[in-house]
Design a protein around this motif. Structure first.
Motif, PDB file in Angstrom:
ATOM      1  N   GLN A  31     -37.386 -33.556  10.516  1.00  0.00           N
ATOM      2  CA  GLN A  31     -37.113 -34.887  11.093  1.00  0.00           C
ATOM      3  C   GLN A  31     -35.620 -35.046  11.394  1.00  0.00           C
ATOM      4  O   GLN A  31     -35.245 -35.606  12.426  1.00  0.00           O
ATOM      5  CB  GLN A  31     -37.547 -35.989  10.121  1.00  0.00           C
ATOM      6  CG  GLN A  31     -39.051 -36.139  10.001  1.00  0.00           C
ATOM      7  CD  GLN A  31     -39.435 -37.126   8.888  1.00  0.00           C
ATOM      8  OE1 GLN A  31     -38.916 -37.087   7.768  1.00  0.00           O
ATOM      9  NE2 GLN A  31     -40.347 -38.027   9.202  1.00  0.00           N
ATOM     10  N   ASP A  77     -34.729 -32.813  14.524  1.00  0.00           N
ATOM     11  CA  ASP A  77     -35.221 -33.439  15.761  1.00  0.00           C
ATOM     12  C   ASP A  77     -34.326 -34.607  16.173  1.00  0.00           C
ATOM     13  O   ASP A  77     -33.988 -34.778  17.343  1.00  0.00           O
ATOM     14  CB  ASP A  77     -36.656 -33.971  15.573  1.00  0.00           C
ATOM     15  CG  ASP A  77     -37.684 -32.847  15.510  1.00  0.00           C
ATOM     16  OD1 ASP A  77     -37.320 -31.684  15.795  1.00  0.00           O
ATOM     17  OD2 ASP A  77     -38.849 -33.135  15.153  1.00  0.00           O
ATOM     18  N   LYS A  78     -33.966 -35.424  15.193  1.00  0.00           N
ATOM     19  CA  LYS A  78     -33.139 -36.613  15.480  1.00  0.00           C
ATOM     20  C   LYS A  78     -31.745 -36.224  15.939  1.00  0.00           C
ATOM     21  O   LYS A  78     -31.195 -36.825  16.869  1.00  0.00           O
ATOM     22  CB  LYS A  78     -33.068 -37.489  14.221  1.00  0.00           C
ATOM     23  CG  LYS A  78     -32.382 -38.799  14.412  1.00  0.00           C
ATOM     24  CD  LYS A  78     -33.114 -39.713  15.385  1.00  0.00           C
ATOM     25  CE  LYS A  78     -34.299 -40.364  14.729  1.00  0.00           C
ATOM     26  NZ  LYS A  78     -34.994 -41.298  15.652  1.00  0.00           N
ATOM     27  N   LYS A 121     -30.877 -33.520  17.535  1.00  0.00           N
ATOM     28  CA  LYS A 121     -30.976 -33.061  18.930  1.00  0.00           C
ATOM     29  C   LYS A 121     -31.093 -34.236  19.888  1.00  0.00           C
ATOM     30  O   LYS A 121     -30.449 -34.273  20.936  1.00  0.00           O
ATOM     31  CB  LYS A 121     -32.179 -32.119  19.096  1.00  0.00           C
ATOM     32  CG  LYS A 121     -31.905 -30.751  18.510  1.00  0.00           C
ATOM     33  CD  LYS A 121     -33.088 -29.810  18.704  1.00  0.00           C
ATOM     34  CE  LYS A 121     -32.873 -28.563  17.838  1.00  0.00           C
ATOM     35  NZ  LYS A 121     -34.062 -28.181  17.086  1.00  0.00           N
ATOM     36  N   GLU A 122     -31.937 -35.202  19.527  1.00  0.00           N
ATOM     37  CA  GLU A 122     -32.132 -36.390  20.371  1.00  0.00           C
ATOM     38  C   GLU A 122     -30.809 -37.161  20.543  1.00  0.00           C
ATOM     39  O   GLU A 122     -30.450 -37.561  21.658  1.00  0.00           O
ATOM     40  CB  GLU A 122     -33.190 -37.268  19.680  1.00  0.00           C
ATOM     41  CG  GLU A 122     -33.573 -38.547  20.391  1.00  0.00           C
ATOM     42  CD  GLU A 122     -34.381 -39.461  19.437  1.00  0.00           C
ATOM     43  OE1 GLU A 122     -35.306 -38.972  18.756  1.00  0.00           O
ATOM     44  OE2 GLU A 122     -34.046 -40.658  19.370  1.00  0.00           O
ATOM     45  N   LEU A 123     -30.082 -37.341  19.438  1.00  0.00           N
ATOM     46  CA  LEU A 123     -28.803 -38.058  19.510  1.00  0.00           C
ATOM     47  C   LEU A 123     -27.804 -37.291  20.373  1.00  0.00           C
ATOM     48  O   LEU A 123     -27.111 -37.886  21.209  1.00  0.00           O
ATOM     49  CB  LEU A 123     -28.217 -38.264  18.104  1.00  0.00           C
ATOM     50  CG  LEU A 123     -28.901 -39.307  17.222  1.00  0.00           C
ATOM     51  CD1 LEU A 123     -28.383 -39.227  15.790  1.00  0.00           C
ATOM     52  CD2 LEU A 123     -28.696 -40.715  17.772  1.00  0.00           C
ATOM     53  N   GLU A 135     -28.373 -35.228  22.782  1.00  0.00           N
ATOM     54  CA  GLU A 135     -28.755 -35.349  24.201  1.00  0.00           C
ATOM     55  C   GLU A 135     -28.338 -36.692  24.770  1.00  0.00           C
ATOM     56  O   GLU A 135     -27.794 -36.768  25.877  1.00  0.00           O
ATOM     57  CB  GLU A 135     -30.281 -35.194  24.357  1.00  0.00           C
ATOM     58  CG  GLU A 135     -30.734 -33.756  24.441  1.00  0.00           C
ATOM     59  CD  GLU A 135     -32.255 -33.617  24.315  1.00  0.00           C
ATOM     60  OE1 GLU A 135     -32.979 -34.573  24.687  1.00  0.00           O
ATOM     61  OE2 GLU A 135     -32.694 -32.552  23.845  1.00  0.00           O
ATOM     62  N   ARG A 136     -28.608 -37.753  24.023  1.00  0.00           N
ATOM     63  CA  ARG A 136     -28.236 -39.098  24.498  1.00  0.00           C
ATOM     64  C   ARG A 136     -26.732 -39.220  24.670  1.00  0.00           C
ATOM     65  O   ARG A 136     -26.240 -39.745  25.670  1.00  0.00           O
ATOM     66  CB  ARG A 136     -28.719 -40.174  23.507  1.00  0.00           C
ATOM     67  CG  ARG A 136     -30.113 -40.685  23.841  1.00  0.00           C
ATOM     68  CD  ARG A 136     -30.574 -41.749  22.843  1.00  0.00           C
ATOM     69  NE  ARG A 136     -29.620 -42.818  22.644  1.00  0.00           N
ATOM     70  CZ  ARG A 136     -29.489 -43.505  21.510  1.00  0.00           C
ATOM     71  NH1 ARG A 136     -30.253 -43.228  20.473  1.00  0.00           N
ATOM     72  NH2 ARG A 136     -28.616 -44.480  21.416  1.00  0.00           N
ATOM     73  N   SER A 168     -25.449 -37.228  27.629  1.00  0.00           N
ATOM     74  CA  SER A 168     -25.752 -37.836  28.919  1.00  0.00           C
ATOM     75  C   SER A 168     -24.933 -39.114  29.128  1.00  0.00           C
ATOM     76  O   SER A 168     -24.438 -39.369  30.224  1.00  0.00           O
ATOM     77  CB  SER A 168     -27.270 -38.024  29.044  1.00  0.00           C
ATOM     78  OG  SER A 168     -27.622 -39.356  29.197  1.00  0.00           O
ATOM     79  N   ASN A 204     -25.264 -29.193  19.397  1.00  0.00           N
ATOM     80  CA  ASN A 204     -26.304 -29.589  20.346  1.00  0.00           C
ATOM     81  C   ASN A 204     -25.744 -30.364  21.534  1.00  0.00           C
ATOM     82  O   ASN A 204     -26.500 -30.813  22.391  1.00  0.00           O
ATOM     83  CB  ASN A 204     -27.371 -30.435  19.633  1.00  0.00           C
ATOM     84  CG  ASN A 204     -28.257 -29.589  18.743  1.00  0.00           C
ATOM     85  OD1 ASN A 204     -29.116 -28.869  19.226  1.00  0.00           O
ATOM     86  ND2 ASN A 204     -28.039 -29.634  17.445  1.00  0.00           N
ATOM     87  N   TYR A 238     -24.936 -45.474  18.104  1.00  0.00           N
ATOM     88  CA  TYR A 238     -25.978 -44.453  17.966  1.00  0.00           C
ATOM     89  C   TYR A 238     -26.374 -44.407  16.497  1.00  0.00           C
ATOM     90  O   TYR A 238     -25.513 -44.294  15.622  1.00  0.00           O
ATOM     91  CB  TYR A 238     -25.464 -43.080  18.401  1.00  0.00           C
ATOM     92  CG  TYR A 238     -24.975 -43.062  19.819  1.00  0.00           C
ATOM     93  CD1 TYR A 238     -25.868 -42.867  20.876  1.00  0.00           C
ATOM     94  CD2 TYR A 238     -23.635 -43.258  20.115  1.00  0.00           C
ATOM     95  CE1 TYR A 238     -25.422 -42.858  22.186  1.00  0.00           C
ATOM     96  CE2 TYR A 238     -23.176 -43.258  21.422  1.00  0.00           C
ATOM     97  CZ  TYR A 238     -24.079 -43.058  22.452  1.00  0.00           C
ATOM     98  OH  TYR A 238     -23.628 -43.064  23.749  1.00  0.00           O
ATOM     99  N   GLY A 263     -29.298 -42.797  13.768  1.00  0.00           N
ATOM    100  CA  GLY A 263     -30.412 -41.880  13.554  1.00  0.00           C
ATOM    101  C   GLY A 263     -31.624 -42.557  12.936  1.00  0.00           C
ATOM    102  O   GLY A 263     -32.679 -42.658  13.542  1.00  0.00           O
TER     103      GLY A 263
END
Ligand code: IMP
Ligand code: MG
Length: 179
Positions: free
Chosen positions: A14, A17-18, A20-22, A24-25, A28, A54, A142, A144
């Protein structure tokens, strides 16, 4: 599991995954710019090092160490800078990386301090947030995981400098920090 721990709150998977998501955000949102990520020692070190690997934009890193006076498990809001940045942040896009925002008093002080140094932008990324404990108006940009009011350790977070190396976020048995 270590006998001082009550349960695993957030698993290794978990967390990754989080992270990586952070990343990416953030990549971007700051597209076309470079970013200076400031890790708050020592708790944010592991989160920061996974986060930066990441990221897909140019990343610079620096560190600050602060101590808030008070009991080990309770923030007082009186903050002392133990280690300051190595570089100027004037004109930079700065992202403060924290392990956890609890009362928010530490971050409130840090943000006030850093904003006087004229960064282009100044935002906060935290892995964990205990929103019910807030005593300041700080809102992480941001975030998590929002977690309940329990004392957690692992993935950089400590109690009395222990447990930082655990791969999961775990709940410490209350009798450990109440004794
Ligand atoms: P705040 O000033 O109350 O927001 O405190 C933030 C700091 O307190 C964090 O950077 C952590 O070092 C520490 N902290 C708050 N809650 C916890 C926890 O549950 N486990 C470990 N450290 C914590
Ligand atoms: Mg700490």
């Amino acid at each position: 599991m270590h006998s001082d721990l009550r349960e695993i709150m957030i698993t290794e998977e978990q967390i990754s995954d989080k992270v990586k998501e952070l990343a990416e955000r953030i990549s971007s949102d700051y597209q076309g710019n470079s970013i200076l990520m400031i890790g708050i020692l020592k708790g944010a070190v592991i989160f920061l090092s996974d986060l930066v690997r990441n990221m897909t934009i140019p990343v610079y890193i620096d560190f600050m160490a602060v101590s808030s006076y008070g009991k080990a498990s309770e923030s007082s809001g009186v903050v002392q800078i133990l280690k300051d940045l190595d570089q100027s942040i004037e004109g930079r896009h700065v992202l403060v990386v924290e392990d956890i925002v609890d009362t928010g008093l530490t971050l409130k002080y840090l943000l006030e301090n850093l904003s006087t140094r004229k960064p282009s932008s100044l935002k906060i990324c935290t892995l964990l947030d205990k929103p019910t404990r807030r005593k300041s108006d700080v809102v992480p940009d941001y975030n998590g995981f929002a977690i309940p009011d329990e004392f957690v350790v692992g993935y950089g977070l400590d109690y009395a400098e222990k447990y930082r190396n655990l791969r999961e976020i775990c709940v410490l048995k209350p009798e450990i920090y109440l004794k």
